[in-house]
Design a protein around this motif. Structure first.
Motif, mmCIF file in Angstrom:
data_model
loop_
_atom_site.group_PDB
_atom_site.id
_atom_site.type_symbol
_atom_site.label_atom_id
_atom_site.label_comp_id
_atom_site.label_asym_id
_atom_site.label_seq_id
_atom_site.Cartn_x
_atom_site.Cartn_y
_atom_site.Cartn_z
ATOM 1 N N TYR A 68 -6.613 4.682 -14.481
ATOM 2 C CA TYR A 68 -7.456 5.240 -13.417
ATOM 3 C C TYR A 68 -7.186 4.479 -12.133
ATOM 4 C CZ TYR A 68 -11.817 5.833 -10.697
ATOM 5 O OH TYR A 68 -12.745 6.066 -9.710
ATOM 6 N N ILE A 69 -7.041 5.210 -11.033
ATOM 7 C CA ILE A 69 -7.021 4.609 -9.700
ATOM 8 C C ILE A 69 -7.983 5.409 -8.835
ATOM 9 C CG2 ILE A 69 -5.679 3.995 -7.655
ATOM 10 C CD1 ILE A 69 -3.177 3.984 -9.377
ATOM 11 N N GLY A 70 -8.995 4.743 -8.318
ATOM 12 C CA GLY A 70 -9.936 5.388 -7.415
ATOM 13 C C GLY A 70 -9.920 4.680 -6.076
ATOM 14 N N MET A 71 -10.117 5.428 -4.997
ATOM 15 C CA MET A 71 -10.056 4.845 -3.657
ATOM 16 C C MET A 71 -11.242 5.318 -2.822
ATOM 17 S SD MET A 71 -6.839 4.870 -0.995
ATOM 18 C CE MET A 71 -6.782 6.662 -0.917
ATOM 19 N N ILE A 72 -11.957 4.358 -2.249
ATOM 20 C CA ILE A 72 -13.124 4.670 -1.439
ATOM 21 C C ILE A 72 -12.680 5.128 -0.050
ATOM 22 C CG2 ILE A 72 -13.517 2.442 -0.306
ATOM 23 C CD1 ILE A 72 -16.487 2.715 -1.195
ATOM 24 N N GLY A 73 -13.555 5.821 0.647
ATOM 25 C CA GLY A 73 -13.248 6.203 2.020
ATOM 26 C C GLY A 73 -13.565 7.649 2.315
ATOM 27 N N SER A 74 -13.591 7.984 3.585
ATOM 28 C CA SER A 74 -13.805 9.360 4.009
ATOM 29 C C SER A 74 -12.598 10.206 3.621
ATOM 30 C CB SER A 74 -13.999 9.414 5.524
ATOM 31 O OG SER A 74 -12.798 9.018 6.177
ATOM 32 N N LYS A 75 -12.762 11.512 3.659
ATOM 33 C CA LYS A 75 -11.642 12.399 3.336
ATOM 34 C C LYS A 75 -10.488 12.197 4.320
ATOM 35 C CE LYS A 75 -14.175 16.003 0.874
ATOM 36 N NZ LYS A 75 -14.498 17.445 0.784
ATOM 37 N N LYS A 76 -10.821 11.912 5.587
ATOM 38 C CA LYS A 76 -9.775 11.692 6.587
ATOM 39 C C LYS A 76 -8.980 10.434 6.258
ATOM 40 C CE LYS A 76 -9.027 11.004 11.550
ATOM 41 N NZ LYS A 76 -9.660 10.899 12.890
ATOM 42 N N ARG A 77 -9.680 9.337 5.933
ATOM 43 C CA ARG A 77 -8.984 8.089 5.596
ATOM 44 C C ARG A 77 -8.136 8.265 4.348
ATOM 45 N NH1 ARG A 77 -12.042 2.264 4.530
ATOM 46 N NH2 ARG A 77 -10.686 1.530 2.856
ATOM 47 N N VAL A 78 -8.695 8.937 3.347
ATOM 48 C CA VAL A 78 -7.959 9.171 2.112
ATOM 49 C C VAL A 78 -6.703 9.986 2.394
ATOM 50 C CG1 VAL A 78 -8.026 10.440 -0.075
ATOM 51 C CG2 VAL A 78 -9.932 8.948 0.557
ATOM 52 N N ARG A 79 -6.827 11.036 3.193
ATOM 53 C CA ARG A 79 -5.692 11.886 3.502
ATOM 54 C C ARG A 79 -4.594 11.112 4.218
ATOM 55 N NH1 ARG A 79 -8.489 15.689 5.320
ATOM 56 N NH2 ARG A 79 -8.477 15.097 7.532
ATOM 57 N N GLN A 80 -4.980 10.257 5.146
ATOM 58 C CA GLN A 80 -3.989 9.452 5.876
ATOM 59 C C GLN A 80 -3.237 8.514 4.947
ATOM 60 O OE1 GLN A 80 -6.451 7.664 9.026
ATOM 61 N NE2 GLN A 80 -5.209 8.769 10.526
ATOM 62 N N VAL A 81 -3.976 7.845 4.056
ATOM 63 C CA VAL A 81 -3.344 6.907 3.122
ATOM 64 C C VAL A 81 -2.371 7.646 2.211
ATOM 65 C CG1 VAL A 81 -3.740 5.329 1.195
ATOM 66 C CG2 VAL A 81 -5.257 5.261 3.179
ATOM 67 N N LEU A 82 -2.809 8.760 1.637
ATOM 68 C CA LEU A 82 -1.954 9.489 0.703
ATOM 69 C C LEU A 82 -0.713 10.041 1.399
ATOM 70 C CD1 LEU A 82 -4.588 11.406 -1.480
ATOM 71 C CD2 LEU A 82 -3.488 9.209 -1.922
ATOM 72 N N GLN A 83 -0.864 10.517 2.621
ATOM 73 C CA GLN A 83 0.299 11.018 3.357
ATOM 74 C C GLN A 83 1.318 9.914 3.613
ATOM 75 O OE1 GLN A 83 -1.442 12.785 6.852
ATOM 76 N NE2 GLN A 83 -1.811 14.766 5.868
ATOM 77 N N THR A 84 0.827 8.736 3.985
ATOM 78 C CA THR A 84 1.737 7.611 4.258
ATOM 79 C C THR A 84 2.432 7.149 2.983
ATOM 80 O OG1 THR A 84 0.269 6.893 6.048
ATOM 81 C CG2 THR A 84 1.888 5.300 5.253
ATOM 82 N N VAL A 85 1.693 7.075 1.888
ATOM 83 C CA VAL A 85 2.285 6.663 0.607
ATOM 84 C C VAL A 85 3.366 7.648 0.186
ATOM 85 C CG1 VAL A 85 1.820 6.340 -1.857
ATOM 86 C CG2 VAL A 85 0.259 5.381 -0.173
ATOM 87 N N GLU A 86 3.113 8.940 0.372
ATOM 88 C CA GLU A 86 4.102 9.948 0.013
ATOM 89 C C GLU A 86 5.355 9.814 0.880
ATOM 90 O OE1 GLU A 86 4.420 14.790 -0.683
ATOM 91 O OE2 GLU A 86 2.653 13.931 0.287
ATOM 92 N N GLN A 87 5.164 9.527 2.157
ATOM 93 C CA GLN A 87 6.306 9.337 3.055
ATOM 94 C C GLN A 87 7.142 8.119 2.660
ATOM 95 O OE1 GLN A 87 4.463 9.115 6.906
ATOM 96 N NE2 GLN A 87 3.929 11.300 6.952
ATOM 97 N N ASN A 88 6.501 7.167 1.979
ATOM 98 C CA ASN A 88 7.206 5.956 1.539
ATOM 99 C C ASN A 88 7.902 6.125 0.191
ATOM 100 O OD1 ASN A 88 6.409 4.637 3.860
ATOM 101 N ND2 ASN A 88 4.656 3.625 2.907
ATOM 102 N N GLY A 89 7.898 7.351 -0.330
ATOM 103 C CA GLY A 89 8.697 7.613 -1.524
ATOM 104 C C GLY A 89 7.932 7.845 -2.812
ATOM 105 N N ILE A 90 6.597 7.826 -2.772
ATOM 106 C CA ILE A 90 5.809 8.110 -3.976
ATOM 107 C C ILE A 90 5.691 9.616 -4.133
ATOM 108 C CG2 ILE A 90 3.582 7.820 -5.114
ATOM 109 C CD1 ILE A 90 5.145 5.223 -4.862
ATOM 110 N N SER A 91 5.914 10.124 -5.335
ATOM 111 C CA SER A 91 5.915 11.572 -5.555
ATOM 112 C C SER A 91 4.505 12.150 -5.446
ATOM 113 C CB SER A 91 6.494 11.903 -6.934
ATOM 114 O OG SER A 91 5.615 11.463 -7.953
ATOM 115 N N ARG A 92 4.462 13.407 -5.092
ATOM 116 C CA ARG A 92 3.163 14.089 -4.965
ATOM 117 C C ARG A 92 2.441 14.180 -6.310
ATOM 118 N NH1 ARG A 92 2.650 19.169 -1.066
ATOM 119 N NH2 ARG A 92 3.174 17.425 0.304
#
Length: 310
Positions: free
Chosen positions: A239-263
């Motif tokens: 399990y991996i859970g991450m706190i934050g607003s939907k905007k913050r979560v979206r920004q983090v996930l987009q950046t991680v994906e750009q760094n090579g992590i698969s969708r």
């Protein structure tokens, strides 16, 4: 001590096969096999086993049938095996079990029902979940799992409350934060390890088989580093859970994906973290997160029990 083990169930019962309870000669008990009148019956019988040393099977009748002496109205029945553990051999066996569990290994315990045989360990797992078991007329075999580990990344207000609840529900708690004024044993007496550096935590837990991670950090950059490292573990987190607003979560996930992590990897992230119970305070948010941890671990529906059909 007497070890009480649920070895068979039928119908609706409060505990699963493999559930255990210890009963001591001084009235001490640890764990539960369901509470209520059924557990009281088991404790009374355990007192006899403590005195005589004779093993016995106890039937806990929860059918509520009017013509029988029942101990509840759940609707089912449980068979509970009682056996006295005493002396050097029992101490050695208990220490062997603890040693395996504390190092992240499973412990498969064989409990013979024959009066002249004692419990012992074997090296083969019988299942992947706590309480997985095989039993027949003469033997019960159950695999004990080490406690799941919750890594709390971010030692702030929510982290402190989450550590308390996670410890209470059976998680081994570890904490990571670079601020020693927050990440310390005074704030986190439940933590078995406190890491100042994220890289140290990730290295130490790289091959942990049952790792849950809660990212409750103070900022975007900390989420990004922790999420990237956790998703690159050789063994995926449970399990991996991450706190934050939907905007913050979206920004983090987009950046991680750009760094090579698969969708597909990102789809396994629980973000925003926790179940929707309207939580606002750190304590309430911690309850929301803990409920999601149980939901993932046990496989529940996450819906109110009042909506569940029989």
């Amino acid at each position: 001590m007497v070890l009480a083990t649920v070895v068979q169930t039928q119908g609706s019962v409060p505990r699963e096969v493999g559930a255990k309870m210890l009963i001591g000669s001084d009235g001490f008990t640890f764990g539960t096999i369901g509470g209520g009148a059924g557990e009281a019956k088991v404790i009374r019988q355990a007192e006899q086993v403590l005195e005589t040393g004779q093993k016995q099977m106890v039937i806990v009748d929860l059918t509520g049938a009017a013509h029988r002496d029942t101990q509840g109205i759940c609707g089912g029945m449980m068979q509970v095996w009682l056996e006295r553990w005493t002396g050097a051999a029992a101490q050695t066996l208990a220490q062997q079990i603890l040693m395996r569990l504390e190092t992240g290994q499973t412990a498969t315990l064989v409990i013979p029902f024959e009066s002249n045989q004692s419990p012992y360990l074997v090296d083969t797992d019988v299942g992947v979940l706590s309480g997985s078991a095989i039993n027949d007329e003469n033997t019960f075999i159950g695999t004990l799992q080490p406690p799941p580990t919750l890594l709390i990344v971010g030692a702030g207000h929510v982290g402190m409350q989450l550590a308390k609840i996670a410890d209470m529900i059976g998680f081994q708690v570890m904490v990571q934060d670079d601020r020693s004024e927050w990440a310390n044993s005074q704030h986190y007496p439940q933590a078995t390890k406190i890491f100042a550096e994220l890289t140290t935590a990730l290295t130490d837990l790289a091959t942990h088989p049952q790792l849950f991670a809660a990212l409750v950090t103070r900022g975007y950059q900390y989420d990004l580093a922790a999420l990237t490292g956790l998703l690159q573990r050789p063994i995926p987190c449970r399990y991996i859970g991450m706190i934050g607003s939907k905007k913050r979560v979206r920004q983090v996930l987009q950046t991680v994906e750009q760094n090579g992590i698969s969708r597909s990897q990102l789809q396994s992230i629980y973000a925003p973290i926790g179940l929707d119970i309207g939580a606002l305070t750190p304590e309430e948010i911690a309850v929301s997160i803990a409920a999601e941890l149980i939901w993932v671990q046990r496989g529940g529906s996450g819906r109110p029990l009042s909506e569940k059909s029989d």
